[in-house]
Structure formats: structure tokens, C-alpha cells
Scaffold this active site. Structure first.
Site, mmCIF file in Angstrom:
data_model
loop_
_atom_site.group_PDB
_atom_site.id
_atom_site.type_symbol
_atom_site.label_atom_id
_atom_site.label_comp_id
_atom_site.label_asym_id
_atom_site.label_seq_id
_atom_site.Cartn_x
_atom_site.Cartn_y
_atom_site.Cartn_z
ATOM 1 N N ASP A 1 -4.510 -2.991 -18.646
ATOM 2 C CA ASP A 1 -3.457 -2.065 -18.754
ATOM 3 C C ASP A 1 -3.774 -1.082 -20.163
ATOM 4 O OD1 ASP A 1 -2.604 -2.887 -16.152
ATOM 5 O OD2 ASP A 1 -1.233 -4.158 -17.061
ATOM 6 N N GLU B 1 5.297 7.097 -9.118
ATOM 7 C CA GLU B 1 3.988 6.644 -9.056
ATOM 8 C C GLU B 1 3.370 7.534 -7.638
ATOM 9 O OE1 GLU B 1 3.891 2.561 -8.055
ATOM 10 O OE2 GLU B 1 4.779 1.834 -9.697
ATOM 11 N N HIS C 1 0.250 2.112 -13.501
ATOM 12 C CA HIS C 1 0.899 1.031 -13.841
ATOM 13 C C HIS C 1 2.425 1.282 -14.236
ATOM 14 C CE1 HIS C 1 1.426 -2.815 -16.061
ATOM 15 N NE2 HIS C 1 2.267 -2.097 -17.121
ATOM 16 N N GLU D 1 -9.794 -3.923 -21.201
ATOM 17 C CA GLU D 1 -8.293 -4.259 -21.629
ATOM 18 C C GLU D 1 -7.570 -4.377 -20.620
ATOM 19 O OE1 GLU D 1 -4.935 -3.261 -25.094
ATOM 20 O OE2 GLU D 1 -6.942 -2.443 -25.256
ATOM 21 N N GLY E 1 0.638 -1.321 0.141
ATOM 22 C CA GLY E 1 0.053 0.022 -0.106
ATOM 23 C C GLY E 1 0.835 1.453 0.051
ATOM 24 N N SER F 1 2.599 5.059 -15.731
ATOM 25 C CA SER F 1 1.324 5.643 -16.060
ATOM 26 C C SER F 1 0.063 5.360 -15.106
ATOM 27 C CB SER F 1 0.994 5.066 -17.310
ATOM 28 O OG SER F 1 1.938 4.866 -18.094
ATOM 29 N N ASN G 1 -6.191 3.279 -12.486
ATOM 30 C CA ASN G 1 -5.118 2.358 -12.374
ATOM 31 C C ASN G 1 -3.751 3.098 -12.547
ATOM 32 O OD1 ASN G 1 -4.167 -0.068 -11.313
ATOM 33 N ND2 ASN G 1 -3.399 -0.537 -13.426
ATOM 34 N N THR H 1 -10.527 -0.028 -18.251
ATOM 35 C CA THR H 1 -11.267 -0.653 -19.102
ATOM 36 C C THR H 1 -11.028 -2.258 -19.168
ATOM 37 O OG1 THR H 1 -9.549 -0.581 -21.129
ATOM 38 C CG2 THR H 1 -11.105 1.314 -20.627
#
Length: 249
Positions: free
Chosen positions: A167, A196, A131, A165, A34, A158, A129, A163
Site C-alpha cells: 500500500d 471506491e 485501498h 511496499e 467483487g 486511494s 490497487n 510497488t
């Protein structure tokens, strides 16, 4: 008595306090340590997130991120996925837990589960999200090892809409890490993690402020302007300056 009325009205108005508008609500999904959750909690503590994290949910009961949530006074929920017979059954239970908190945004912060199409559709346009690559490069796992094996000069991270798909959703923002010859992988991972923690709170704040949206055409927009496939890209130099990194490293 009519002469007293203006004074009484004035006193009544002075005593009236408008109810504070409720801040946008965020639910964070995690599976482990986390650290990105902590970055979001820190941004919230400094009133820089644009909303409140109202719950943290983990598919692993021993995830350290649940301790982070409890320490911050946030509702921490363990929902072990192994207790469910199928991915669909787990996602249905997860939806019930999330919707109980009426979130405006769902944030995946190291949530190591492939989500069912039904789950993604339920929160379409309301789920972000992070990544560890410069998408669309290196979707999936082992991004750092794959980037080094390919001899890339740039790597990074990123934040994107989720969605169906994996990533593959529209990117909101990226941050670049320059890759040196004979790059040490641990040093690279550390720099990616720092980026990040830098850009995820920014993306969340943009969403909660209504600046970032997923358009009906499936494109990420910022202030109603379509973003490029890479989203807004923060250069290595700009990220390093924000993070007080030594550019000579």
C-alpha cells in the site's frame, strides 16, 4: 477502359472498411465479492472505462466476483493459492494466466494477497490497487477501525500504483469522507465503498488513455505532470455531489 478506372476505384474505396483499433485490455484480480469489479464492469458497459476487461482471476474458487465476470461475458479463472507450495510458485502461475490475455493493465480489486517482488517487477507501471484509506495513512488492514480509534476528521480511499511496499505505491487519486463525532462504522464503510466505486473507474480510464503513468523516477504523473503524494484529491463535498449523497448526513 481507362475511363472506367476512376469509377471502379471510387467503388473500391467505398467498400473498404478500416479495421477497428483494438481497445486496451484489462485483467482484474479479486478474492471475494467483487463490488469494485462490478463498478468497472458497469463503466465498461457504458463505454466509460477506456478499454475492455478481458479476464477476471481469483485466488478463491468460490469468490462471488467470478459470477459477476461470467454474467458479463468475461473470462473467469479460479487459481486457488492453496494448491501451490509457496508464494513464489503461486505468483509464477498467476503470471502465466495473466500474460495469456496480453493485458495493458492489471487491476487489483480486493485481491487479498501480498505479491512477491518478482510479480510486482513483472508488471511495474501497469498495476493499480484501491485501498480504503487516505494513503499514506493506515496502510494494511482494519483501516476504518484504526481511523475511528484515532479520532480523525477525514477518512477515505486511494487508488495507487503497486510497488514492493505494501500500500505504498504512488497515489493517483483519492476521495475524502468526512468523519462525524460518534461516527457509525457501518455508515462510514458504506460511504468509503461508494467512493471506491466512483474513483476506481476514473483512474483506470486515465491509465488506459495514456494520461496516468508511473515515471522512471517512480512518481505518478497525470498528463506528464507529477502528482502530489496524495494524488488528485476529491473533496467530501465533490464526491457527495457525484454520488447524490445528502451533505447533511
Amino acid at each position: 477502359m481507362s475511363g472506367d478506372y476512376p469509377s471502379q476505384q471510387h467503388d473500391t474505396l467505398n467498400d473498404f472498411e478500416a479495421a477497428a483499433a483494438e481497445k486496451p485490455r484489462v485483467v482484474v484480480l479479486i478474492s471475494g465479492n467483487g463490488s469494485n469489479l462490478q463498478a468497472l464492469l458497469d463503466a465498461q458497459a457504458h463505454d466509460e472505462l477506456g478499454g475492455d476487461i478481458v479476464a477476471v482471476v481469483s485466488n478463491k474458487a468460490d469468490a462471488y466476483g467470478l459470477r459477476r465476470a461470467k454474467d458479463a461475458g468475461v473470462d473467469a479463472v479460479a487459481l486457488p493459492h492453496r494448491e501451490y507450495d509457496s508464494r513464489e510458485a503461486f505468483d509464477a502461475a498467476l503470471i502465466k494466466v495473466i500474460d495469456r490475455h496480453e493485458p495493458h493493465l492489471i487491476v487489483l480489486a480486493g485481491f487479498m494477497r501480498i505479491l512477491t517482488p518478482g510479480f510486482v517487477d513483472h508488471y511495474r507501471g501497469r498495476m493499480l490497487n484501491v485501498h480504503p484509506s487516505l494513503l499514506p495513512a493506515y496502510q494494511g488492514l482494519h483501516t476504518h477501525q484504526r481511523a475511528l480509534a484515532d479520532g480523525v476528521e477525514e477518512h477515505g480511499v486511494s487508488v495507487h500504483f503497486v510497488t514492493e511496499e505494501l500500500d505504498g505505491g504512488p497515489v493517483v487519486i483519492q476521495a475524502v469522507v468526512n468523519v462525524e463525532p460518534n461516527q457509525d462504522i457501518d455508515a462510514l464503510i458504506e460511504k468509503v465503498h461508494a467512493r471506491e466505486h466512483l474513483i476506481y473507474p476514473i483512474a483506470v480510464r486515465w491509465f488506459l488513455e495514456g494520461r496516468v503513468k508511473l515515471s522512471p523516477q517512480g512518481k505518478a504523473t497525470l498528463d506528464d505532470i507529477p502528482l502530489p503524494p496524495t494524488g488528485l484529491r476529491m473533496s467530501h463535498a465533490d464526491a457527495a455531489e457525484e454520488l447524490d449523497e445528502d451533505l447533511d448526513d
